[in-house]
Design an enzyme around this catalytic site. Structure first.
Site, PDB file in Angstrom:
ATOM      1  N   SER A  40       3.860  -7.858 -10.226  1.00 21.93           N
ATOM      2  CA  SER A  40       4.383  -6.523  -9.913  1.00 21.93           C
ATOM      3  C   SER A  40       3.523  -5.774  -8.902  1.00 21.93           C
ATOM      4  O   SER A  40       3.936  -4.733  -8.383  1.00 21.93           O
ATOM      5  CB  SER A  40       4.484  -5.682 -11.195  1.00 21.93           C
ATOM      6  OG  SER A  40       3.194  -5.288 -11.654  1.00 21.93           O
ATOM      7  N   THR A  71      -5.980   9.350 -15.078  1.00 22.77           N
ATOM      8  CA  THR A  71      -4.576   9.076 -14.804  1.00 22.77           C
ATOM      9  C   THR A  71      -3.746   9.582 -15.975  1.00 22.77           C
ATOM     10  O   THR A  71      -4.167   9.490 -17.131  1.00 22.77           O
ATOM     11  CB  THR A  71      -4.328   7.578 -14.589  1.00 22.77           C
ATOM     12  OG1 THR A  71      -4.713   6.853 -15.759  1.00 22.77           O
ATOM     13  CG2 THR A  71      -5.130   7.062 -13.397  1.00 22.77           C
ATOM     14  N   GLY A 127       1.094  12.204 -13.183  1.00 19.97           N
ATOM     15  CA  GLY A 127       0.238  12.008 -12.017  1.00 19.97           C
ATOM     16  C   GLY A 127      -1.199  11.708 -12.376  1.00 19.97           C
ATOM     17  O   GLY A 127      -1.485  11.069 -13.392  1.00 19.97           O
ATOM     18  N   ALA A 175       4.579  -0.850  -8.926  1.00 21.39           N
ATOM     19  CA  ALA A 175       4.329  -1.807 -10.001  1.00 21.39           C
ATOM     20  C   ALA A 175       5.171  -1.486 -11.236  1.00 21.39           C
ATOM     21  O   ALA A 175       5.666  -2.397 -11.909  1.00 21.39           O
ATOM     22  CB  ALA A 175       2.846  -1.817 -10.356  1.00 21.39           C
ATOM     23  N   ALA A 219       0.061  -3.619 -16.084  1.00 19.95           N
ATOM     24  CA  ALA A 219      -0.761  -3.777 -14.868  1.00 19.95           C
ATOM     25  C   ALA A 219      -0.671  -2.594 -13.907  1.00 19.95           C
ATOM     26  O   ALA A 219      -1.354  -2.580 -12.890  1.00 19.95           O
ATOM     27  CB  ALA A 219      -0.448  -5.058 -14.120  1.00 19.95           C
ATOM     28  N   ALA A 220       0.142  -1.575 -14.218  1.00 16.96           N
ATOM     29  CA  ALA A 220       0.253  -0.430 -13.308  1.00 16.96           C
ATOM     30  C   ALA A 220      -1.071   0.320 -13.190  1.00 16.96           C
ATOM     31  O   ALA A 220      -1.469   0.734 -12.097  1.00 16.96           O
ATOM     32  CB  ALA A 220       1.358   0.512 -13.775  1.00 16.96           C
ATOM     33  N   GLY A 221      -1.747   0.505 -14.313  1.00 17.01           N
ATOM     34  CA  GLY A 221      -3.044   1.180 -14.277  1.00 17.01           C
ATOM     35  C   GLY A 221      -4.066   0.391 -13.488  1.00 17.01           C
ATOM     36  O   GLY A 221      -4.859   0.957 -12.724  1.00 17.01           O
ATOM     37  N   ASP A 222      -4.059  -0.932 -13.645  1.00 15.21           N
ATOM     38  CA  ASP A 222      -4.979  -1.780 -12.882  1.00 15.21           C
ATOM     39  C   ASP A 222      -4.641  -1.735 -11.398  1.00 15.21           C
ATOM     40  O   ASP A 222      -5.531  -1.742 -10.546  1.00 15.21           O
ATOM     41  CB  ASP A 222      -4.907  -3.225 -13.382  1.00 15.21           C
ATOM     42  CG  ASP A 222      -5.409  -3.366 -14.804  1.00 15.21           C
ATOM     43  OD1 ASP A 222      -6.266  -2.564 -15.219  1.00 15.21           O
ATOM     44  OD2 ASP A 222      -4.938  -4.276 -15.507  1.00 15.21           O
TER      45      ASP A 222
END
Length: 291
Positions: A280, A209, A214, A271, A238-241
């Site tokens: 989120s 990522t 992107g 998120a 938490a966006a990556g999770d």
């Protein structure tokens, strides 16, 4: 069905104008307490995207545990989350006005979680097993080896970056890294941090990522890229999770890697567009409305 072995934390979140430097004290504009932990976040993201999810891990026998589990209850099977004599894991998160964050994690009970609590019958019925690096390394290594003996796909989010033997990583179906983790992994392997180079060095699938640029993957000899959605970033916590959990949910439904990456990218963008950790993470309906 997705099985997640991972961390379960309480996030102590502080909203600041700027991330403080060493020795500096700053006044926060506000604070809040939320459920978090990479394992719990990814499990919840997969469940909210429609997957059946089983969570295995550990929390303390303390006042923090109900907070850590509050969002998982009712959405995720937490029958394999055990009580520990160690305190519930926690994270201190500072978020600046640009949505960037700095995080310190105290593992606590997460280091007592036992992966052998995931019985073989559960692995035989699972389509995917999700792991991260916030639990005891021996337990993670043992689970990787066990999953390799079953038909379930193993997905390892190498976060935070920790050096595992390449022979062990080769047993994983998809290794997921962000840009910093890709740099660390490339340094250990003596290759470039691109997904193709990492994949060829490990002889397994790698997904990288890249935030606003992107994501890319090199899996089964196929190079796949997806662009990021252009949004106003509020909070990247938490966006990556969220990306990892929704990717696993899409693969669990039989989606191809490119379709799964597109959906995961969309969910992660949602998120990022609002504040919070688990709060989120979008529902499947919300993600559908953005696609």
């Amino acid at each position: 069905m997705i099985v997640t072995f991972g961390s379960i934390n309480v996030d102590l979140i502080y909203l600041v104008d700027e991330i403080p430097q060493a020795g500096q004290t700053v006044l926060a504009r506000g604070s809040r307490t939320e459920a978090g932990g990479k394992g719990a976040n990814q499990a919840l993201a997969a469940a909210r995207d429609g997957a059946e999810v089983v969570m295995a891990g550990a929390v303390g026998d303390d006042a923090m545990a109900p907070i850590a589990l509050q969002n998982l209850r009712g959405e995720v099977d937490i029958g394999r989350v055990n009580l520990s004599s160690e305190p519930t894991g926690s994270a201190a998160i500072m978020i600046d006005t640009d949505g960037r964050n700095m995080i310190a994690v105290a593992a606590g009970a997460n280091l007592t979680a036992q992966s052998d609590g995931i019985e073989d019958e559960l692995l035989r019925n699972a389509t995917c097993v999700l792991m991260q690096m916030e639990n005891d390394i021996v337990q993670i290594e043992n689970l990787i080896r066990r999953v390799s003996e079953h038909t379930a796909k193993s997905i390892l989010n190498l976060a935070p970056a920790y050096r595992l033997e390449s022979e062990l990583l080769t047993l994983v179906d998809i290794v997921i890294v962000n840009e910093d983790e890709a740099e660390a992994l490339a340094g250990w392997l003596g290759c470039q941090p691109a997904a193709k180079s990492l994949s060829e060095a490990l002889s397994t699938g790698v997904l990288r990522t890249m935030g606003g640029k992107g994501a890319e993957a090199y899996i089964g000899g196929e190079h796949v890229t997806v662009p990021a959605l252009q949004i106003d970033v509020v909070d990247t916590t938490a966006a990556g999770d969220c990306f990892v959990g929704v990717l696993a949910a899409a693969l669990d439904r039989g989606a191809g890697i490119q379709e799964a990456m597109r959906r995961a990218t969309t969910a992660a963008a949602i998120a990022c567009s609002r504040s919070g950790s688990q709060s989120s993470i979008p529902s499947a309906k919300e993600t559908d409305s953005w696609t």
